[in-house]
Structure formats: structure tokens, C-alpha cells
Design a protein around this motif. Structure first.
Motif, PDB file in Angstrom:
ATOM      1  N   SER A  21       0.832  -1.195   0.000  1.00 43.31           N
ATOM      2  CA  SER A  21       0.000   0.000   0.000  1.00 43.31           C
ATOM      3  C   SER A  21       0.870   1.248   0.000  1.00 43.31           C
ATOM      4  O   SER A  21       1.834   1.336   0.767  1.00 43.31           O
ATOM      5  N   THR A  27      -1.091   5.404  -9.031  1.00 44.86           N
ATOM      6  CA  THR A  27      -0.456   6.520  -9.748  1.00 44.86           C
ATOM      7  C   THR A  27       0.137   6.037 -11.069  1.00 44.86           C
ATOM      8  O   THR A  27      -0.122   6.624 -12.129  1.00 44.86           O
ATOM      9  N   ASN A 206       9.512   1.729  -8.137  1.00 47.30           N
ATOM     10  CA  ASN A 206       8.932   3.060  -8.349  1.00 47.30           C
ATOM     11  C   ASN A 206       9.761   4.101  -7.606  1.00 47.30           C
ATOM     12  O   ASN A 206       9.458   4.457  -6.472  1.00 47.30           O
TER      13      ASN A 206
END
Ligand code: ATP
Length: 234
Positions: A21, A27, A206
Motif C-alpha cells: 500500500s 499513480t 517506483n
């Protein structure tokens, strides 16, 4: 009399995105595959509509953002769900039908699953493959909810570091100190599972959002060679 064979090809198998999470799944997905502005090149992907027991927020429509149902629906219909999760006291879940509905629109279904959901799905796929090898499927002629997931592609999104994940969750301003602690505790074992060799088809770190978006789009085009995503100039 023989029935007429269905000559339309089914859409490619679902795309499964997983990651702790706050790592940025939403995104990256919205930038890489749901940002199409071109009517000529609409996204070939679609999320399925989940069920939830939480109340609709202002502007939300039943059947669109979610199927809003009573807790009793979850209690009496577990068998209809691929996976369920309880978040802040509310139930959320994906039904097999919701995935089938996306596929009937000839779109590739995208599922944002937690590690438990991925494990359940992988078990279902594995036993379906075994049944098919033993050709039990044809003799028993049973419908198998996992058949449409055969060949699914699995992508894991991981943060560059644990402290970055914590910062993102803090900046998102959606967590209490308890939910933050819980999400970070869960993240440790999720990252361990997600980065194990051979579990996911691809792992994306990311770090920089634009680079990770580009990488996600590249990976999706590699996993789905017949699909092209609309690329944006950075
Ligand atoms: N590469 C990045 N650099 C900095 N911030 C980012 C990056 N990617 C995402 N974020 C931010 O991190 C926060 C969490 O992202 P997001 O809500 O997309 O995560 P998620 O994985 O979908 O979370 P959840 O599973 O809880 O829904 C958001 O505030 C988002 O703007």
C-alpha cells in the motif's frame, strides 16, 4: 444438430498489479494505461468493478465506482469472490463475474490485488492447469472460474526503500498512526514475497515517477505484444 462455433477470440488474459500500500500502483497505472486522450486509441485495458460494504461517497454511482452492497451479501456469497479484503472495517472484493464482464467488453481486465489475492489466484490457476493436463475438465464438464485467468501477467511494484514508502504514505495524508503502522508491517512480508525469484513476471522499482511510468508501459507492451499504449511527452 451441432451448435455454431464461436469464432470470436477471447481478449488477452488479465493483468495483475501488486505491491505494498502506498507504493504508487494507482499513480503508475493511471499514467501508463488509463491516461489515453485519443478516441482513436482508447485504452485496451479496464479495471473490474469491485463490491464494497462502505457507503457511497458524494458523486459515486452504484455499479460504476463500486457495487455497493450490505455486509450480508459478502457473508452469503463468498463463493462468488476471487478475493476479499477488510479495510478500515469495510469489506471490499472482486467477483469472478466482474472480471468476466470486462472480458465480455473485449477489454483486458486489470486487477490491483494484495499478496493474499495473488496467492489465491495463483493457486486457482495452478489447479486449473493440473486439471486440464489430466483432461478432467472435459469429462466433468464443470465451469471453472479460474479458466479465464490462465496466462495472466503479474507485475510487482516495489519502493526504492522502506523509508520512501513510509514518506509516501505520510504525504498521502490518508492514514492514522495505527493504519500507517499496519501498512508498513504488512509491506515487509509483501515485498519479500513480491521480489522472490519467479513469482512475478516483472518487478518495477517506483523511484522516479516518470521513469517508472515509462518502464511500466514498456513492460506491459512486452507482456501484451499486440497492444500499444498511448505515450505522453514528458
Ligand atoms: N515515484 C513517486 N515519487 C513520489 N511520490 C509518488 C511516486 N509514486 C506515487 N507517489 C505518491 O505516493 C502516494 C501513494 O501512491 P498511490 O496512492 O498511487 O499508491 P497505491 O500503491 O495505489 O496505494 P494503495 O494500495 O493504498 O491504494 C501518492 O500520494 C502518490 O502521489
Amino acid at each position: 444438430m451441432d451448435s455454431i462455433p464461436n469464432l470470436t477470440l477471447p481478449p488477452p488474459p488479465p493483468l495483475i498489479i501488486c505491491g505494498p500500500s502506498g507504493v504508487g500502483k494507482g499513480t503508475l497505472l493511471s499514467k501508463a494505461i488509463f491516461s489515453s486522450t485519443s478516441l482513436l486509441l482508447p485504452s485496451p485495458f479496464s479495471f473490474s468493478t469491485s463490491h464494497t460494504t462502505r457507503l457511497p461517497r458524494f458523486g459515486e454511482t452504484d455499479g460504476l465506482e463500486y457495487n455497493f452492497v450490505l455486509p450480508s451479501f459478502f457473508q452469503s456469497n463468498r463463493h462468488l469472490f476471487l478475493e476479499t479484503a477488510t479495510v478500515h472495517g469495510n469489506e471490499y472484493g472482486t467477483t469472478f463475474k466482474a472480471v468476466r464482464d470486462v472480458r465480455e467488453r473485449n477489454l483486458i481486465c486489470v486487477l490491483d490485488l494484495d499478496v493474499q489475492g495473488v496467492k489465491t489466484l495463483k493457486r486457482g490457476i495452478q489447479s486449473t492447469e493440473q486439471q486440464q493436463q489430466q483432461q478432467q475438465q472435459q469429462t466433468e464438464n464443470k465451469t471453472n472460474n479460474f479458466e479465464m485467468f490462465l496466462g495472466s501477467k503479474f507485475i510487482f511494484i516495489t519502493p526504492p526503500s522502506f523509508s520512501t514508502l513510509e514518506k509516501r504514505l505520510l504525504n498521502r495524508n490518508t492514514e492514522t498512526s495505527e493504519t500507517l503502522k499496519l501498512r508498513l508491517e504488512n509491506a515487509k512480508s509483501e515485498i519479500e514475497y513480491g521480489t522472490e525469484e519467479g513469482v512475478f513476471d516483472e518487478i518495477i522499482v517506483n523511484d522516479d515517477v516518470e521513469k517508472a511510468t515509462e518502464k511500466l508501459a514498456d513492460v506491459i507492451e512486452k507482456l501484451y505484444p499486440d497492444q500499444r499504449l498511448e505515450r505522453r511527452k514528458q
